[in-house]
Design an enzyme around this catalytic site. Structure first.
Site, short mmCIF file in Angstrom:
data_model
loop_
_atom_site.label_atom_id
_atom_site.label_comp_id
_atom_site.label_asym_id
_atom_site.label_seq_id
_atom_site.Cartn_x
_atom_site.Cartn_y
_atom_site.Cartn_z
N ASP A 209 0.83 -1.22 0.00
CA ASP A 209 0.00 0.00 0.00
C ASP A 209 0.86 1.26 0.00
OD1 ASP A 209 0.95 -0.16 2.62
OD2 ASP A 209 -1.02 -0.01 3.58
N GLU A 210 2.15 1.13 0.34
CA GLU A 210 3.01 2.32 0.43
C GLU A 210 3.20 3.00 -0.92
OE1 GLU A 210 6.46 2.20 2.87
OE2 GLU A 210 5.58 0.77 4.24
N LYS B 247 9.19 -0.07 -5.26
CA LYS B 247 8.06 -1.01 -5.42
C LYS B 247 7.09 -0.48 -6.49
CE LYS B 247 7.19 -4.30 -3.42
NZ LYS B 247 7.56 -5.73 -3.61
#
Ligand code: NAD
Ligand code: TDX
Length: 352
Positions: free
Chosen positions: A139-140, A167
């Site tokens: 979710d970051e 990511k």
């Protein structure tokens, strides 16, 4: 943990390559598969960096259909040969550099593993052809929330740390592989995990380990940053559901509706261990510290017929008990490298 799915799976893996299966979430995922999918052949491919620990998977040795291979995801040709030899039809990609504070100290390794490594793995898989590729993301990548709202799959990507940027880069390369080559990739984005075998650089195991040793607990900033916690076994079940039931090209958010300010988690750990709050030290904040994460996982619940099953109350009690009982596992991690990292990350923060 059996999976009472309402609809039949779209894809049934026969031979799966799991990258990063000696790490925290990967090892829990491999354990879940060996329990829940007998007959599936499984290759655990891991470079065994500081975060990969053979002790976390020692109980899996000798299991039917299970093979551990030490290797780097950046070695495209070696991975391609392994995929071919083993007739792999499914890849689940956990391998990554995963700690935000380390990415702030030195970002290059995050680009090498998370960005270049993911493209290398995609290249190998494209050469050989696989039926499913799950990119395990976070979710970051969505950045930080204010006091209201939750991340959905439509939230724009606004990563704030070198970790989350790497990511997000990997997610975009997966998206491009789907768009350009029709490569069957499914992306999952999960909130903060907790549970057994987590490296004690992350909040929950770090605080448990230090509280057990009566050492100071370093809380960043005002302690009011909020994280949305999910038990690692619930995340692992969601990743399996995404491999079997996810639609190629789609993103699925994974979470358990369980938001906590950091300081409350630390207090809960101290209470559970019967340790005093005087161990808490508010230290200099993490640079660029995201204020709040909260995930809307309605799409995964609807389309993957998945839901988290472990309540936080039960999960955190089990987790604290696990670390209490696994002092040997923890002490195997407290190496020179760990002490050096701890000193580098915390010494200057303590002089707040
Ligand atoms: P971890 O750091 O515990 O484990 C990472 C594993 O990857 C280790 O076993 C390591 O040896 C291996 N690895 C690293 N570089 C490699 C390389 N070049 N080639 C092969 N193997 C390599 O990480 P984790 O917390 O288990 O996270 C796993 C994945 O889940 C990561 O992709 C992470 O971004 C994602 N994720 C983590 C969380 C969380 O809360 N921990 C939440 C959401 C998503
Ligand atoms: O010593 C600490 N003190 C502290 O206050 C540490 C290590 C952390 N914190 C705070 C920072 C965060 O607000 O606790 C919160 C959680 O920190 P981490 O455990 O480092 O997790 P986070 O930065 O939220 O990232 C994690 O969740 C998403 C994982 O490490 C990532 O891999 C995952 O993608």
């Amino acid at each position: 943990m059996s999976q009472p799915f309402a609809d039949p799976p779209r894809h049934t893996p026969r031979c799966m390559l799991v990258t990063g299966g000696a790490g925290f979430i990967g090892s829990n995922f491999v354990r879940l598969l060996l329990r829940e999918r007998p007959g599936l052949r499984l290759i655990n491919y891991d470079a065994l960096t500081y975060a990969g620990n053979l002790r976390s998977i020692a109980d899996l040795d000798g299991h039917d259909g299970y093979l551990f291979v030490r290797g780097d995801i950046c070695e495209t040709e070696r991975v391609a040969a392994l995929l071919r030899e083993q007739r792999v039809d499914t890849i689940v990609h956990f391998a990554a550099e995963s700690h935000v504070d380390r990415s702030i100290l030195a970002g290059a390794e995050f680009v090498r593993t998370n960005v270049v490594g993911t493209q290398s793995l995609l290249d190998a898989a494209l050469q050989v052809g696989v039926e499913r590729f799950v990119q395990v993301s976070t979710d970051e990548v969505y950045g930080s929330l204010g006091p209201e709202g939750r991340f959905t799959e439509e939230t724009p990507l606004q990563p704030n740390s070198p970790y989350s940027a790497s990511k997000a880069g990997a997610d975009l390369l997966c998206r491009a592989a789907f768009h350009t080559h029709g490569f069957p990739v499914v992306i999952t984005r999960c909130s903060n995990n907790y549970g057994p075998y987590q490296f004690p650089e992350k909040l929950i195991p770090l605080m448990i380990m230090r509280a057990l040793a009566d050492e100071a607990l370093p809380v960043y900033g005002d302690g009011m940053n909020v994280r949305d916690w999910i038990h690692v076994e619930d995340h692992a079940a969601a990743v399996l559901a995404a491999a079997e039931r996810g639609r190629p090209g789609e993103v699925y958010n994974i979470g358990a509706d369980n938001e906590w300010p950091n300081i409350e988690i630390v207090r809960l750990i101290l209470r559970s261990l019967g340790k005093p709050e005087s161990l808490i030290r508010f230290v200099k904040d993490r640079p660029g510290h995201d204020r709040r994460y909260a995930i809307d996982s309605a799409k995964a619940r609807r389309e993957l017929s998945w839901a988290p099953r472990i309540s936080f109350e039960e999960g955190i009690a089990r987790t604290i008990a696990w670390y209490r009982e696994h002092g040997d596992w923890l002490s195997s991690i407290i190496t020179g490298e760990y002490r050096e990292y701890y000193e580098k990350n915390y010494a200057h923060k303590m002089q707040a």
